[in-house]
Design an enzyme around this catalytic site. Sequence first.
Site, PDB file in Angstrom:
ATOM      1  N   LYS A 195       0.899  -1.288   0.284  1.00 39.53           N
ATOM      2  CA  LYS A 195      -0.009   0.105  -0.064  1.00 39.53           C
ATOM      3  C   LYS A 195       0.863   1.277   0.202  1.00 39.53           C
ATOM      4  O   LYS A 195       1.537   1.450   0.870  1.00 39.53           O
ATOM      5  CB  LYS A 195      -0.948   0.044   1.132  1.00 39.53           C
ATOM      6  N   GLU A 245      10.984   1.406   9.753  1.00 36.66           N
ATOM      7  CA  GLU A 245      11.637   2.735   9.395  1.00 36.66           C
ATOM      8  C   GLU A 245      11.091   3.894   9.713  1.00 36.66           C
ATOM      9  O   GLU A 245       9.912   4.089   8.947  1.00 36.66           O
ATOM     10  CB  GLU A 245      12.154   2.746   7.768  1.00 36.66           C
ATOM     11  N   CYS A 254      13.390  11.963   5.524  1.00 42.08           N
ATOM     12  CA  CYS A 254      13.678  11.448   6.669  1.00 42.08           C
ATOM     13  C   CYS A 254      15.178  11.647   7.235  1.00 42.08           C
ATOM     14  O   CYS A 254      15.559  11.871   8.324  1.00 42.08           O
ATOM     15  CB  CYS A 254      13.144   9.896   6.782  1.00 42.08           C
ATOM     16  N   GLU A 308       9.926  15.941  15.177  1.00 48.41           N
ATOM     17  CA  GLU A 308       9.880  15.968  13.905  1.00 48.41           C
ATOM     18  C   GLU A 308       8.936  17.069  13.281  1.00 48.41           C
ATOM     19  O   GLU A 308       7.783  16.942  13.346  1.00 48.41           O
ATOM     20  CB  GLU A 308       9.873  14.645  13.362  1.00 48.41           C
TER      21      GLU A 308
HETATM   22  P1  NAD Z   1       2.415   8.074   8.184  1.00 54.75           P
HETATM   23  O1  NAD Z   1       2.961   7.076   9.423  1.00 54.75           O
HETATM   24  O2  NAD Z   1       1.465   8.959   8.284  1.00 54.75           O
HETATM   25  O3  NAD Z   1       2.006   7.013   6.995  1.00 54.75           O
HETATM   26  C1  NAD Z   1       2.989   5.991   6.280  1.00 54.75           C
HETATM   27  C2  NAD Z   1       2.318   5.000   5.644  1.00 54.75           C
HETATM   28  O4  NAD Z   1       1.423   4.107   6.548  1.00 54.75           O
HETATM   29  C3  NAD Z   1       1.022   5.428   4.602  1.00 54.75           C
HETATM   30  O5  NAD Z   1       0.852   4.597   3.631  1.00 54.75           O
HETATM   31  C4  NAD Z   1      -0.295   5.362   5.589  1.00 54.75           C
HETATM   32  O6  NAD Z   1      -1.474   5.256   4.853  1.00 54.75           O
HETATM   33  C5  NAD Z   1       0.021   4.113   6.458  1.00 54.75           C
HETATM   34  N1  NAD Z   1      -0.635   3.721   7.834  1.00 54.75           N
HETATM   35  C6  NAD Z   1      -1.171   4.883   8.442  1.00 54.75           C
HETATM   36  N2  NAD Z   1      -2.049   4.250   9.399  1.00 54.75           N
HETATM   37  C7  NAD Z   1      -1.622   2.956   9.380  1.00 54.75           C
HETATM   38  C8  NAD Z   1      -2.046   1.873  10.227  1.00 54.75           C
HETATM   39  N3  NAD Z   1      -2.751   2.061  11.357  1.00 54.75           N
HETATM   40  N4  NAD Z   1      -1.779   0.753   9.632  1.00 54.75           N
HETATM   41  C9  NAD Z   1      -0.965   0.345   8.644  1.00 54.75           C
HETATM   42  N5  NAD Z   1      -0.620   1.255   7.749  1.00 54.75           N
HETATM   43  C10 NAD Z   1      -0.890   2.765   8.292  1.00 54.75           C
HETATM   44  O7  NAD Z   1       3.750   8.465   7.543  1.00 54.75           O
HETATM   45  P2  NAD Z   1       3.831   9.896   6.491  1.00 54.75           P
HETATM   46  O8  NAD Z   1       3.153  11.016   7.005  1.00 54.75           O
HETATM   47  O9  NAD Z   1       3.129   9.079   5.412  1.00 54.75           O
HETATM   48  O10 NAD Z   1       5.331   9.820   6.314  1.00 54.75           O
HETATM   49  C11 NAD Z   1       6.245  10.694   6.899  1.00 54.75           C
HETATM   50  C12 NAD Z   1       6.744   9.825   8.054  1.00 54.75           C
HETATM   51  O11 NAD Z   1       7.770   9.204   7.296  1.00 54.75           O
HETATM   52  C13 NAD Z   1       7.875  10.878   8.632  1.00 54.75           C
HETATM   53  O12 NAD Z   1       7.832  10.843   9.986  1.00 54.75           O
HETATM   54  C14 NAD Z   1       9.409  10.496   8.253  1.00 54.75           C
HETATM   55  O13 NAD Z   1      10.440  10.697   8.878  1.00 54.75           O
HETATM   56  C15 NAD Z   1       9.282   9.077   7.916  1.00 54.75           C
HETATM   57  N6  NAD Z   1      10.035   8.454   7.034  1.00 54.75           N
HETATM   58  C16 NAD Z   1      11.055   7.607   7.465  1.00 54.75           C
HETATM   59  C17 NAD Z   1      11.783   7.034   6.555  1.00 54.75           C
HETATM   60  C18 NAD Z   1      12.831   5.951   7.138  1.00 54.75           C
HETATM   61  O14 NAD Z   1      13.481   5.382   6.515  1.00 54.75           O
HETATM   62  N7  NAD Z   1      13.189   6.054   8.317  1.00 54.75           N
HETATM   63  C19 NAD Z   1      11.779   7.336   5.116  1.00 54.75           C
HETATM   64  C20 NAD Z   1      10.934   8.320   4.746  1.00 54.75           C
HETATM   65  C21 NAD Z   1       9.737   8.682   5.752  1.00 54.75           C
END
Ligand code: NAD
Length: 483
Positions: free
Chosen positions: A176, A251, A285, A387
């Site tokens: 997804k 991650e 990130c 963050e």
């Molecule tokens: P998010 O956690 O809101 O969403 C990430 C994904 O998870 C999306 O596809 C979302 O639909 C899904 N999701 C949300 N709730 C869920 C649940 N209960 N069960 C399963 N899936 C669910 O994050 P975001 O706002 O899309 O991304 C930004 C964040 O990602 C920032 O905190 C950033 O630091 C982090 N990030 C980390 C890395 C890394 O490699 N450590 C890389 C890129 C982004």
Amino acid sequence: MRPEKYIKNYINGAFVPAESGEYFDNYNPATGQVYSHIPDSDERDVAKAVEAAKKAFPGWAKMATDKRFRILMRVADIIEQNLEAFARAESIDSGKPMAMSSTVDIPRSQSNFRFFATAIMHFSSESHHIAGEAINFTLRQPLGVVGCISPWNLPLYLFSWKIAPALATGNCVVAKPSELTPMTAFMLGQACAEAGLPPGVLNIVQGLGPKAGQAIVDHDDVKAISFTGGTATGRRILQTTSQTFKKASLELGGKNPNLIFADCDFDQMMVDTIRSSFSNNGQICLCGSRLYIQRPIYDKFKEEFVKRVQFLKVGDPFSSVTDLGALVSKAHMEKVMGYIALAEVEGGTVLCGGKPVDVPGEYEQGYFLRPTVIEGLNNECRTNQEEIFGPVVTIQPFDTEEEAIALANGVKYGLASTVWTQDISRANRVAEQLQAGIVWVNCWMLRDLRTPFGGVKESGMGREGGLEALRFFTEPKNVCIKY
Ligand code: NAD
């Protein structure tokens, strides 16, 4: 490969609407307008996807490795042949400059498929000999059906970073993408169909995180979750996977420090610090958002850095002179602006930026923000602890190496750090003590796909990249034969 107004799920090799028949709106963040519609999938769509993946698994897992290799290489080739279309779609969906999506996001997505297609041709397991008595060997078998869930900041780049190793090792995938950036994932389905990936091997379920995403995490037949996203979501996923002993690779977020020592190569440091602060609007990130500068060069740094930041061009993602495009959504823009207001309440001084940018014409409703530099805050305030994930950095002076390390480590996150010094002994001492999964010395975002990638503390659990990813997506089984 072509974007469509009504995006579809990709299940069992077919492009289908959600079982609910419902769609929700997909915004172009540069115009602030709805431009396409996303299937509102739920546990019924996930159940269909898992069924298809289970059915496809025996054939895919047993397929000769070089045949799997060829199919994955074809996926990479198709992405490459359609680079322009993918990059355009990525920029429309996310607001990022086309200059970035066409040189970073999409090329890296092809590389992910090529890297793991070739890696599986060289992957081997261990054997342990008990002299004169027995031989142990380790089988590394695919897990079965695995879930891959990715965020919006590097949409196809991170989506393919998970899917490619999962497929290469013989798993079938239910994946997804973020609901904010669904389009290139949809186009990846088209590329996989054209490449001859057997139906059901990769299934892409679009929709909301708590509904479609959580249904993937909850499904009993999904054996592992590879997740990239926010720390709060990661914590929630871990609560579920810990109940069922599912493997999880998480991650998560970061609040990365840049340690800038007085003996650094100032000019190179300045070029890379602008990049590490504001690439992709600070929505990577790995971006450094806390800049610590040794006192003898603090004033010089501040003057030069602010001057250069003020020159950065914000606006039309399709103009070749644009440095920063739009933020990904209205809600995210409001969140980032909320943090800038908080920084002022906490006693910070905004040295530049801090305000939305009016881009006339078709972009006047877009989510554009000036890159922002703040000084005068202590390390404990929320601005320096939480963050923000936007074009906002804080600058602080330090005196000693010990103080710099303590400041860098003084947050709950531990993803990446950057150290600028010409003193090789110092570089090693500091790298050893930083609480981070990745330390860059005199560079930033220089990536070798063979290296372990991930964070410590609340930045995550597990590692991606190279052999780490191949190991995550396989189960080691020891076989002991007495002779
Ligand atoms: P998010 O956690 O809101 O969403 C990430 C994904 O998870 C999306 O596809 C979302 O639909 C899904 N999701 C949300 N709730 C869920 C649940 N209960 N069960 C399963 N899936 C669910 O994050 P975001 O706002 O899309 O991304 C930004 C964040 O990602 C920032 O905190 C950033 O630091 C982090 N990030 C980390 C890395 C890394 O490699 N450590 C890389 C890129 C982004």
